[in-house]
Design an enzyme around this catalytic site. Sequence first.
Site, PDB file in Angstrom:
ATOM      1  N   ILE A  19      15.612   3.172 -60.880  1.00  0.00           N
ATOM      2  CA  ILE A  19      16.707   4.167 -60.944  1.00  0.00           C
ATOM      3  C   ILE A  19      16.372   5.489 -60.355  1.00  0.00           C
ATOM      4  CG2 ILE A  19      16.557   5.246 -63.618  1.00  0.00           C
ATOM      5  CD1 ILE A  19      19.472   3.939 -61.265  1.00  0.00           C
ATOM      6  N   SER A  37       4.625  10.479 -63.899  1.00  0.00           N
ATOM      7  CA  SER A  37       4.772   9.104 -63.942  1.00  0.00           C
ATOM      8  C   SER A  37       3.471   8.606 -63.768  1.00  0.00           C
ATOM      9  CB  SER A  37       5.735   8.727 -62.720  1.00  0.00           C
ATOM     10  OG  SER A  37       6.359   7.266 -63.287  1.00  0.00           O
ATOM     11  N   ARG A  38       2.979   7.489 -64.661  1.00  0.00           N
ATOM     12  CA  ARG A  38       1.846   6.871 -64.639  1.00  0.00           C
ATOM     13  C   ARG A  38       1.508   6.439 -63.435  1.00  0.00           C
ATOM     14  NH1 ARG A  38       3.112   2.602 -69.091  1.00  0.00           N
ATOM     15  NH2 ARG A  38       4.429   2.225 -67.254  1.00  0.00           N
ATOM     16  N   LYS A  45      20.798   6.578 -69.429  1.00  0.00           N
ATOM     17  CA  LYS A  45      21.327   5.798 -70.445  1.00  0.00           C
ATOM     18  C   LYS A  45      20.455   4.523 -70.641  1.00  0.00           C
ATOM     19  CE  LYS A  45      22.626   2.158 -68.863  1.00  0.00           C
ATOM     20  NZ  LYS A  45      21.818   0.911 -68.461  1.00  0.00           N
ATOM     21  N   ASP A  51      21.979  -3.658 -71.872  1.00  0.00           N
ATOM     22  CA  ASP A  51      21.574  -2.658 -70.980  1.00  0.00           C
ATOM     23  C   ASP A  51      22.743  -2.304 -70.055  1.00  0.00           C
ATOM     24  OD1 ASP A  51      19.211  -0.749 -70.037  1.00  0.00           O
ATOM     25  OD2 ASP A  51      20.039  -1.937 -68.211  1.00  0.00           O
TER      26      ASP A  51
HETATM   27  P1  NAP Z   1      11.751   0.732 -64.472  1.00  0.00           P
HETATM   28  O1  NAP Z   1      11.802   1.091 -63.060  1.00  0.00           O
HETATM   29  O2  NAP Z   1      11.233  -0.279 -65.194  1.00  0.00           O
HETATM   30  O3  NAP Z   1      11.159   2.001 -64.912  1.00  0.00           O
HETATM   31  C1  NAP Z   1      11.079   3.361 -64.737  1.00  0.00           C
HETATM   32  C2  NAP Z   1       9.601   3.674 -64.778  1.00  0.00           C
HETATM   33  O4  NAP Z   1       9.344   4.384 -66.063  1.00  0.00           O
HETATM   34  C3  NAP Z   1       8.503   2.932 -64.366  1.00  0.00           C
HETATM   35  O5  NAP Z   1       8.439   2.788 -63.025  1.00  0.00           O
HETATM   36  C4  NAP Z   1       7.351   3.370 -64.954  1.00  0.00           C
HETATM   37  O6  NAP Z   1       6.896   4.369 -64.128  1.00  0.00           O
HETATM   38  C5  NAP Z   1       8.008   4.330 -66.156  1.00  0.00           C
HETATM   39  N1  NAP Z   1       7.595   3.632 -67.480  1.00  0.00           N
HETATM   40  C6  NAP Z   1       7.954   2.125 -67.957  1.00  0.00           C
HETATM   41  N2  NAP Z   1       7.524   1.780 -68.979  1.00  0.00           N
HETATM   42  C7  NAP Z   1       6.903   3.031 -69.613  1.00  0.00           C
HETATM   43  C8  NAP Z   1       6.089   3.117 -70.768  1.00  0.00           C
HETATM   44  N3  NAP Z   1       6.043   2.464 -71.609  1.00  0.00           N
HETATM   45  N4  NAP Z   1       5.768   4.415 -70.878  1.00  0.00           N
HETATM   46  C9  NAP Z   1       5.911   5.725 -69.976  1.00  0.00           C
HETATM   47  N5  NAP Z   1       6.475   5.342 -68.837  1.00  0.00           N
HETATM   48  C10 NAP Z   1       7.084   3.970 -68.395  1.00  0.00           C
HETATM   49  O7  NAP Z   1      13.452   0.879 -65.037  1.00  0.00           O
HETATM   50  P2  NAP Z   1      14.524   1.596 -64.196  1.00  0.00           P
HETATM   51  O8  NAP Z   1      15.377   0.241 -63.883  1.00  0.00           O
HETATM   52  O9  NAP Z   1      14.256   2.786 -63.592  1.00  0.00           O
HETATM   53  O10 NAP Z   1      15.497   1.949 -65.709  1.00  0.00           O
HETATM   54  C11 NAP Z   1      14.950   3.239 -66.469  1.00  0.00           C
HETATM   55  C12 NAP Z   1      16.320   3.731 -67.175  1.00  0.00           C
HETATM   56  O11 NAP Z   1      17.425   3.907 -66.410  1.00  0.00           O
HETATM   57  C13 NAP Z   1      16.867   2.498 -68.163  1.00  0.00           C
HETATM   58  O12 NAP Z   1      17.242   3.108 -69.528  1.00  0.00           O
HETATM   59  C14 NAP Z   1      17.979   1.974 -67.624  1.00  0.00           C
HETATM   60  O13 NAP Z   1      18.810   1.497 -68.327  1.00  0.00           O
HETATM   61  C15 NAP Z   1      18.578   2.964 -66.765  1.00  0.00           C
HETATM   62  N6  NAP Z   1      19.254   2.651 -65.387  1.00  0.00           N
HETATM   63  C16 NAP Z   1      18.621   1.699 -64.581  1.00  0.00           C
HETATM   64  C17 NAP Z   1      19.472   1.256 -63.417  1.00  0.00           C
HETATM   65  C18 NAP Z   1      18.918  -0.181 -62.527  1.00  0.00           C
HETATM   66  O14 NAP Z   1      19.642  -0.263 -61.877  1.00  0.00           O
HETATM   67  N7  NAP Z   1      17.681  -0.647 -62.955  1.00  0.00           N
HETATM   68  C19 NAP Z   1      20.759   1.760 -63.364  1.00  0.00           C
HETATM   69  C20 NAP Z   1      21.342   2.620 -64.050  1.00  0.00           C
HETATM   70  C21 NAP Z   1      20.400   3.308 -65.222  1.00  0.00           C
HETATM   71  P3  NAP Z   1       5.195   4.631 -64.246  1.00  0.00           P
HETATM   72  O15 NAP Z   1       4.480   3.294 -64.033  1.00  0.00           O
HETATM   73  O16 NAP Z   1       4.723   5.091 -62.793  1.00  0.00           O
HETATM   74  O17 NAP Z   1       4.916   5.361 -65.330  1.00  0.00           O
END
Ligand code: NAP
Length: 306
Positions: free
Chosen positions: A15, A37-38, A91, A169
Amino acid sequence: MSGPIKVALVGIGKIAVDQHVPSIAASEDWELAATVSRAGTVDGVPSYTEIDTMLAENPDIGVVSLCLPPVPRFDYAATCLRAGRHVMLEKPPGATLAEVHALEDMAQDAGKTLFATWHSRMAKGVAAAKAALSGKTVESAHIDWKENVRQWHPGQDWVFEPGGMGVLDPGINALSILTEVLPDPVHLKKGVLHTPENRQTPIKANLTFTGGITAEFDWLKEGEQMWEMTFRTTDGDLVYLMEGGNACVVNDQDMAVSELGEYPALYARMADLVKAGARDVDLAPMVHVSDIMTLSRRIIAPAFEW
Ligand code: NAP
């Protein structure tokens, strides 16, 4: 405050890359000054792997926007508030209600902005639907929020871990719209959650709320994706929200929609909140999710693999 507000983006994943980075870049209000970010980085932006280092080395970055999944988010948010920064939360705003209440108290005590964002509330047709339902009595409503988890969350195992919320979610996006547009609050009466036998969180949900409101959330939808809501009022009005709230039709008439997209509108709102020294933390959608987890019947569904 003059010039753009410096913001650090934390959790450079799907996101952040899809929405936050382009929305910040397109706004005159904001400057992306650092990432934390890691592994993830953004070209041309100073990157850090530790939040403490970023905060210590950048006293001029006043705002931190947290895009990581909900479970790790609390510790980052608390660290940023303790360091005197304003905080914007993706969110759902946390893994539990209590931890978001704790953050709200911290922000209040520190006099800092905390914005629990609901991007779907900023979808272009939501304001029109709210206006159409204002002052009316909703007789019945139905929500279909049906999408393919393999397309929208590829390989993201956290969504199936405790606190990941599973199909709730995306479902919480529908609930964020519902709680925004309904003239009167409703609450859950019953629910059924289908949870894959090898996972911790549901992949389908069937929900019944007071006020004749029903919802079907499905994360296994192939083909055309479906994010729709229909409201019928006691006056006979029909209000449709389609495309995740980005189109609104009232009694067969297309309604005028907002100009800004969801994430640009969120950053515009955050800029206003920071300038006003205000907070915006509405937990109504998350209360419904908590109720759904508390009250629903459980059905074990076939194992899910990516
Ligand atoms: P994601 O790509 O899986 O996670 C975002 C980043 O967070 C990862 O690339 C990782 O970066 C870091 N991360 C993951 N687990 C972690 C941990 N345990 N500790 C520290 N850093 C961690 O998820 P996303 O889809 O972007 O979603 C993130 C949020 O946005 C959620 O709450 C989701 O509901 C919301 N969201 C998502 C979407 C969608 O379409 N995907 C849409 C709207 C809102 P590093 O490995 O570089 O640390």
